[in-house]
Motif scaffolding. Structure first.
Motif, PDB file in Angstrom:
ATOM      1  N   ASP A   1     -82.798 -49.554   4.403  1.00  0.00           N
ATOM      2  CA  ASP A   1     -81.352 -49.415   4.343  1.00  0.00           C
ATOM      3  C   ASP A   1     -80.942 -47.964   4.384  1.00  0.00           C
ATOM      4  O   ASP A   1     -81.666 -47.087   3.926  1.00  0.00           O
ATOM      5  CB  ASP A   1     -80.808 -50.056   3.057  1.00  0.00           C
ATOM      6  N   LYS A   2     -79.759 -47.709   4.941  1.00  0.00           N
ATOM      7  CA  LYS A   2     -79.189 -46.360   4.965  1.00  0.00           C
ATOM      8  C   LYS A   2     -78.170 -46.256   3.845  1.00  0.00           C
ATOM      9  O   LYS A   2     -77.491 -47.218   3.526  1.00  0.00           O
ATOM     10  CB  LYS A   2     -78.466 -46.090   6.282  1.00  0.00           C
ATOM     11  N   VAL A   3     -78.040 -45.069   3.273  1.00  0.00           N
ATOM     12  CA  VAL A   3     -77.024 -44.790   2.270  1.00  0.00           C
ATOM     13  C   VAL A   3     -76.135 -43.683   2.807  1.00  0.00           C
ATOM     14  O   VAL A   3     -76.623 -42.656   3.273  1.00  0.00           O
ATOM     15  CB  VAL A   3     -77.664 -44.344   0.928  1.00  0.00           C
ATOM     16  N   ALA A   4     -74.833 -43.917   2.759  1.00  0.00           N
ATOM     17  CA  ALA A   4     -73.865 -42.908   3.181  1.00  0.00           C
ATOM     18  C   ALA A   4     -72.912 -42.671   2.021  1.00  0.00           C
ATOM     19  O   ALA A   4     -72.490 -43.612   1.350  1.00  0.00           O
ATOM     20  CB  ALA A   4     -73.101 -43.375   4.406  1.00  0.00           C
TER      21      ALA A   4
ATOM     22  N   SER B   1     -62.042 -40.002   3.549  1.00  0.00           N
ATOM     23  CA  SER B   1     -63.302 -39.824   4.282  1.00  0.00           C
ATOM     24  C   SER B   1     -64.111 -41.116   4.276  1.00  0.00           C
ATOM     25  O   SER B   1     -64.812 -41.425   5.239  1.00  0.00           O
ATOM     26  CB  SER B   1     -64.111 -38.660   3.717  1.00  0.00           C
ATOM     27  N   GLY B   2     -63.985 -41.893   3.200  1.00  0.00           N
ATOM     28  CA  GLY B   2     -64.666 -43.183   3.147  1.00  0.00           C
ATOM     29  C   GLY B   2     -64.112 -44.160   4.170  1.00  0.00           C
ATOM     30  O   GLY B   2     -64.870 -44.851   4.848  1.00  0.00           O
ATOM     31  N   LEU B   3     -62.780 -44.222   4.298  1.00  0.00           N
ATOM     32  CA  LEU B   3     -62.165 -45.104   5.291  1.00  0.00           C
ATOM     33  C   LEU B   3     -62.581 -44.711   6.701  1.00  0.00           C
ATOM     34  O   LEU B   3     -62.869 -45.569   7.536  1.00  0.00           O
ATOM     35  CB  LEU B   3     -60.646 -45.064   5.168  1.00  0.00           C
ATOM     36  N   ALA B   4     -62.621 -43.413   6.961  1.00  0.00           N
ATOM     37  CA  ALA B   4     -63.032 -42.941   8.294  1.00  0.00           C
ATOM     38  C   ALA B   4     -64.478 -43.322   8.586  1.00  0.00           C
ATOM     39  O   ALA B   4     -64.807 -43.773   9.683  1.00  0.00           O
ATOM     40  CB  ALA B   4     -62.849 -41.428   8.390  1.00  0.00           C
TER      41      ALA B   4
ATOM     42  N   VAL C   1     -70.157 -51.895   0.002  1.00  0.00           N
ATOM     43  CA  VAL C   1     -69.369 -50.707  -0.323  1.00  0.00           C
ATOM     44  C   VAL C   1     -69.266 -50.628  -1.843  1.00  0.00           C
ATOM     45  O   VAL C   1     -68.817 -51.571  -2.490  1.00  0.00           O
ATOM     46  CB  VAL C   1     -67.939 -50.800   0.279  1.00  0.00           C
ATOM     47  N   LEU C   2     -69.690 -49.512  -2.419  1.00  0.00           N
ATOM     48  CA  LEU C   2     -69.512 -49.243  -3.847  1.00  0.00           C
ATOM     49  C   LEU C   2     -68.372 -48.249  -3.969  1.00  0.00           C
ATOM     50  O   LEU C   2     -68.416 -47.180  -3.357  1.00  0.00           O
ATOM     51  CB  LEU C   2     -70.789 -48.666  -4.464  1.00  0.00           C
ATOM     52  N   ILE C   3     -67.374 -48.590  -4.754  1.00  0.00           N
ATOM     53  CA  ILE C   3     -66.167 -47.759  -4.837  1.00  0.00           C
ATOM     54  C   ILE C   3     -65.964 -47.253  -6.256  1.00  0.00           C
ATOM     55  O   ILE C   3     -65.943 -48.038  -7.202  1.00  0.00           O
ATOM     56  CB  ILE C   3     -64.934 -48.559  -4.392  1.00  0.00           C
TER      57      ILE C   3
END
Length: 70
Positions: free
Chosen positions: A2-5, A12-15, A25-27
């Motif tokens: 898995d990738k983590v961003a 910036s998260g929405l973009a 998605v962890l918010i």
């Protein structure tokens, strides 16, 4: 694997989500430019990022849930 961003703000998260939709998605509820609930509303309002059976799942940090039980 898995990738983590990581994004440091709601905008910036929405973009990032628009470019590369994730599975999860962890918010954080306390973002510098918005709060987590507003970001969740934005995600659910956009057909591209709206959670579906195949789209991203949205979760908030456990610390947010833990404060409810105190």
């Amino acid at each position: 694997g898995d990738k983590v961003a990581i994004s440091v703000s709601g905008q910036s998260g929405l973009a990032r989500l628009a470019q590369d939709p994730p599975h999860l998605v962890l918010i954080d509820m306390n973002l510098p430019d918005t709060n987590g609930l507003a970001l969740i509303r934005d995600l659910r309002g956009d057909p591209q990022t709206r959670p579906t059976t195949s789209g991203p799942k949205i979760a908030t940090p456990a610390t947010r849930c833990a404060t409810r039980w105190r």
